[in-house]
Scaffold this active site. Structure first.
Site, mmCIF file in Angstrom:
data_model
loop_
_atom_site.group_PDB
_atom_site.id
_atom_site.type_symbol
_atom_site.label_atom_id
_atom_site.label_comp_id
_atom_site.label_asym_id
_atom_site.label_seq_id
_atom_site.Cartn_x
_atom_site.Cartn_y
_atom_site.Cartn_z
ATOM 1 C CG HIS A 165 -2.927 -1.084 -6.840
ATOM 2 N ND1 HIS A 165 -3.128 -0.378 -5.686
ATOM 3 C CD2 HIS A 165 -3.080 -2.391 -6.488
ATOM 4 C CE1 HIS A 165 -3.405 -1.207 -4.700
ATOM 5 N NE2 HIS A 165 -3.381 -2.434 -5.163
ATOM 6 C CD GLU A 223 -2.685 3.089 -5.229
ATOM 7 O OE1 GLU A 223 -1.491 2.800 -5.104
ATOM 8 O OE2 GLU A 223 -3.603 2.249 -5.355
ATOM 9 N NE ARG A 228 -4.275 -1.382 0.038
ATOM 10 C CZ ARG A 228 -4.378 -2.458 -0.745
ATOM 11 N NH1 ARG A 228 -3.386 -2.776 -1.567
ATOM 12 N NH2 ARG A 228 -5.461 -3.208 -0.737
ATOM 13 C CG ASP A 268 1.720 -2.639 -8.292
ATOM 14 O OD1 ASP A 268 1.642 -2.308 -9.495
ATOM 15 O OD2 ASP A 268 0.824 -3.266 -7.700
HETATM 16 P P1 NAI Z 1 -1.529 -11.137 5.099
HETATM 17 O O1 NAI Z 1 -2.567 -10.646 6.062
HETATM 18 O O2 NAI Z 1 -1.495 -12.575 4.740
HETATM 19 O O3 NAI Z 1 -0.085 -10.732 5.660
HETATM 20 C C1 NAI Z 1 0.202 -9.478 6.241
HETATM 21 C C2 NAI Z 1 1.350 -9.668 7.225
HETATM 22 O O4 NAI Z 1 1.685 -8.390 7.753
HETATM 23 C C3 NAI Z 1 0.970 -10.577 8.404
HETATM 24 O O5 NAI Z 1 1.960 -11.559 8.604
HETATM 25 C C4 NAI Z 1 0.902 -9.613 9.574
HETATM 26 O O6 NAI Z 1 1.280 -10.209 10.812
HETATM 27 C C5 NAI Z 1 1.899 -8.539 9.138
HETATM 28 N N1 NAI Z 1 1.733 -7.304 9.882
HETATM 29 C C6 NAI Z 1 0.581 -6.766 10.382
HETATM 30 N N2 NAI Z 1 0.862 -5.629 11.055
HETATM 31 C C7 NAI Z 1 2.206 -5.462 10.978
HETATM 32 C C8 NAI Z 1 3.095 -4.482 11.505
HETATM 33 N N3 NAI Z 1 2.642 -3.459 12.245
HETATM 34 N N4 NAI Z 1 4.417 -4.622 11.242
HETATM 35 C C9 NAI Z 1 4.870 -5.667 10.518
HETATM 36 N N5 NAI Z 1 4.087 -6.630 9.997
HETATM 37 C C10 NAI Z 1 2.765 -6.524 10.239
HETATM 38 O O7 NAI Z 1 -1.691 -10.228 3.809
HETATM 39 P P2 NAI Z 1 -1.197 -10.538 2.335
HETATM 40 O O8 NAI Z 1 -2.251 -11.279 1.582
HETATM 41 O O9 NAI Z 1 0.177 -11.093 2.378
HETATM 42 O O10 NAI Z 1 -1.164 -9.062 1.716
HETATM 43 C C11 NAI Z 1 -0.242 -8.084 2.186
HETATM 44 C C12 NAI Z 1 -0.648 -6.733 1.648
HETATM 45 O O11 NAI Z 1 -0.474 -6.735 0.228
HETATM 46 C C13 NAI Z 1 -2.145 -6.384 1.827
HETATM 47 O O12 NAI Z 1 -2.352 -5.776 3.090
HETATM 48 C C14 NAI Z 1 -2.400 -5.425 0.712
HETATM 49 O O13 NAI Z 1 -2.218 -4.116 1.205
HETATM 50 C C15 NAI Z 1 -1.310 -5.723 -0.312
HETATM 51 N N6 NAI Z 1 -1.843 -6.218 -1.590
HETATM 52 C C16 NAI Z 1 -1.470 -5.569 -2.746
HETATM 53 C C17 NAI Z 1 -1.926 -5.997 -3.986
HETATM 54 C C18 NAI Z 1 -1.495 -5.318 -5.265
HETATM 55 O O14 NAI Z 1 -2.104 -5.564 -6.323
HETATM 56 N N7 NAI Z 1 -0.471 -4.495 -5.273
HETATM 57 C C19 NAI Z 1 -2.851 -7.129 -4.084
HETATM 58 C C20 NAI Z 1 -3.135 -7.786 -2.820
HETATM 59 C C21 NAI Z 1 -2.658 -7.318 -1.624
#
Ligand code: NAI
Length: 342
Positions: free
Chosen positions: A290, A258, A229, A253
């Site tokens: 994105h 954005e 993000r 990305d």
């Molecule tokens: P997920 O929920 O599986 O993993 C997120 C990780 O971040 C978890 O391990 C969590 O413990 C950790 N986390 C939470 N708070 C934290 C903090 N304060 N400090 C450090 N780590 C922390 O999510 P996933 O599926 O891996 O997605 C991650 C991010 O990717 C999403 O939140 C979304 O913003 C982004 N995303 C971007 C896309 C794109 O097209 N560019 C598409 C899909 C997701």
């Protein structure tokens, strides 16, 4: 069941029409984003389907609620654009927690490889029959240290890919869950990494996790990757770090502001965002708008899960992908919920 679909792109329609028709859901596709100003388009609909740059703030939610909208179906994983507290007791919020972690992780590596092997420059050169190699020297990823912030679904896949390249991995996560990975404090990750990749969600805690103070700590020449993000990075601090030659390259990305520009064609227009324009003017910055999620597999999964969420919700069941905001901790609550929050 009638759903108003906002911020529609051509690639959204085929899969949503397919799963919608199969399950008796009628989607009306609007190109406009959902904001308080456009919420009126949802009059007469049971729900709205939205994406990352729709704005579900308090005024928008109040309008939707007044119109009788019962559900917000996010067709994405992140929910930082929804005021969940405001929704509580009024409108239920469903999301797609995972559609293809591979799509995002692979795009992240594509950006990294493009940057370190100067593929973007080589592509433009050879198209103009310029076969010079001058200025195209890259470096091996093998043996370099990659710092991964956030080791959830996407972070884990990205770590696997990096390990396949023979990179040393350092990880930082508030809730460590990856096996066989060295977790270190954030400071150490910032100081020792040759490449840093962000895969944590945007929260009050992670906003500007890469800001001026973090940039000070970075190893000279580090490559910053952000496919998570935009607001995880303070864009002005990033720009400053690049200008001071501290940051060697940035692959983005996502971008803090954005929602005003991404997904639209501004060629032939004046770019009002000076920070974005300056970043794009840098030879060592690569921006994609994105698109990390954008694979056929991911689009199919997004539509299938969104439709399944709606069917479960309107069928009266407990939707495992509902964002529960009753007890304040959305992530924990989702795991333990036995009944609807309201
Ligand atoms: P997920 O929920 O599986 O993993 C997120 C990780 O971040 C978890 O391990 C969590 O413990 C950790 N986390 C939470 N708070 C934290 C903090 N304060 N400090 C450090 N780590 C922390 O999510 P996933 O599926 O891996 O997605 C991650 C991010 O990717 C999403 O939140 C979304 O913003 C982004 N995303 C971007 C896309 C794109 O097209 N560019 C598409 C899909 C997701």
């Amino acid at each position: 069941m009638k759903i108003a679909f906002f911020d529609t792109k051509d690639f959204d329609k085929p899969s949503f029409l397919k799963y919608g028709e199969e399950n008796g859901i009628s989607f009306t596709f609007y190109e406009t984003k959902l904001t308080a100003d456009t919420a009126g388009l949802a009059r007469g609909y049971d729900g709205v389907c939205v994406f990352v740059n729709d704005t579900l703030d308090a005024p928008a939610i109040d309008k939707l609620y007044a119109l009788g909208v019962k559900v917000i179906a996010l067709r994405c994983a992140g929910y930082n654009n929804v005021d969940l507290a405001r929704c509580f007791g009024k409108i239920h919020v469903l999301r797609v927690p995972a559609y293809s972690p591979y799509a995002v992780a692979e795009h992240t590596m594509a950006l990294l490889l493009t940057s370190v092997r100067r593929i973007h420059k080589a592509y433009n050169r050879t198209k103009e029959f310029n076969f010079s190699l001058s200025g195209l020297t890259g470096f091996d990823l093998h043996g370099k240290t990659v710092g991964v912030i956030g080791t959830g679904k996407i972070g884990k896949v990205f770590i696997n890919i990096c390990q396949g390249f023979g990179m040393k991995v350092l990880a930082y996560d508030k809730f460590p869950s990856a096996e066989g990975v060295e977790y270190v404090p954030l400071d150490r990750l910032l100081r020792e990494s040759d490449v840093i990749s962000l895969h944590c969600p945007l929260t009050a805690e992670t906003e500007h996790i890469i800001g001026a103070a973090a940039v000070e700590k970075l190893k000279k020449g580090v490559i910053i990757l952000n496919t998570s993000r935009g607001a995880l990075i303070d864009a002005e601090a990033l720009l400053d770090g690049i200008k001071k030659r501290k940051i060697g390259a940035a692959c983005l990305d996502v971008y803090e502001e954005e929602s005003d520009v991404f997904f639209r064609d501004f060629s032939g227009h004046i770019m009002d965002d000076d920070v974005l324009a300056r970043l794009l003017s840098m030879p060592n910055v690569i921006v994609t708008s994105h698109q990390a999620f954008l694979t056929e597999e991911a689009l199919d999964n997004i539509a299938e899960t969104t439709v399944r969420n709606l069917i479960t919700f309107f069928g009266g069941g407990i939707c495992e992908n509902e964002l529960c905001y009753k007890c304040g901790n959305v992530e924990t609550c989702m795991k333990e919920r036995k009944e609807r929050c309201f």
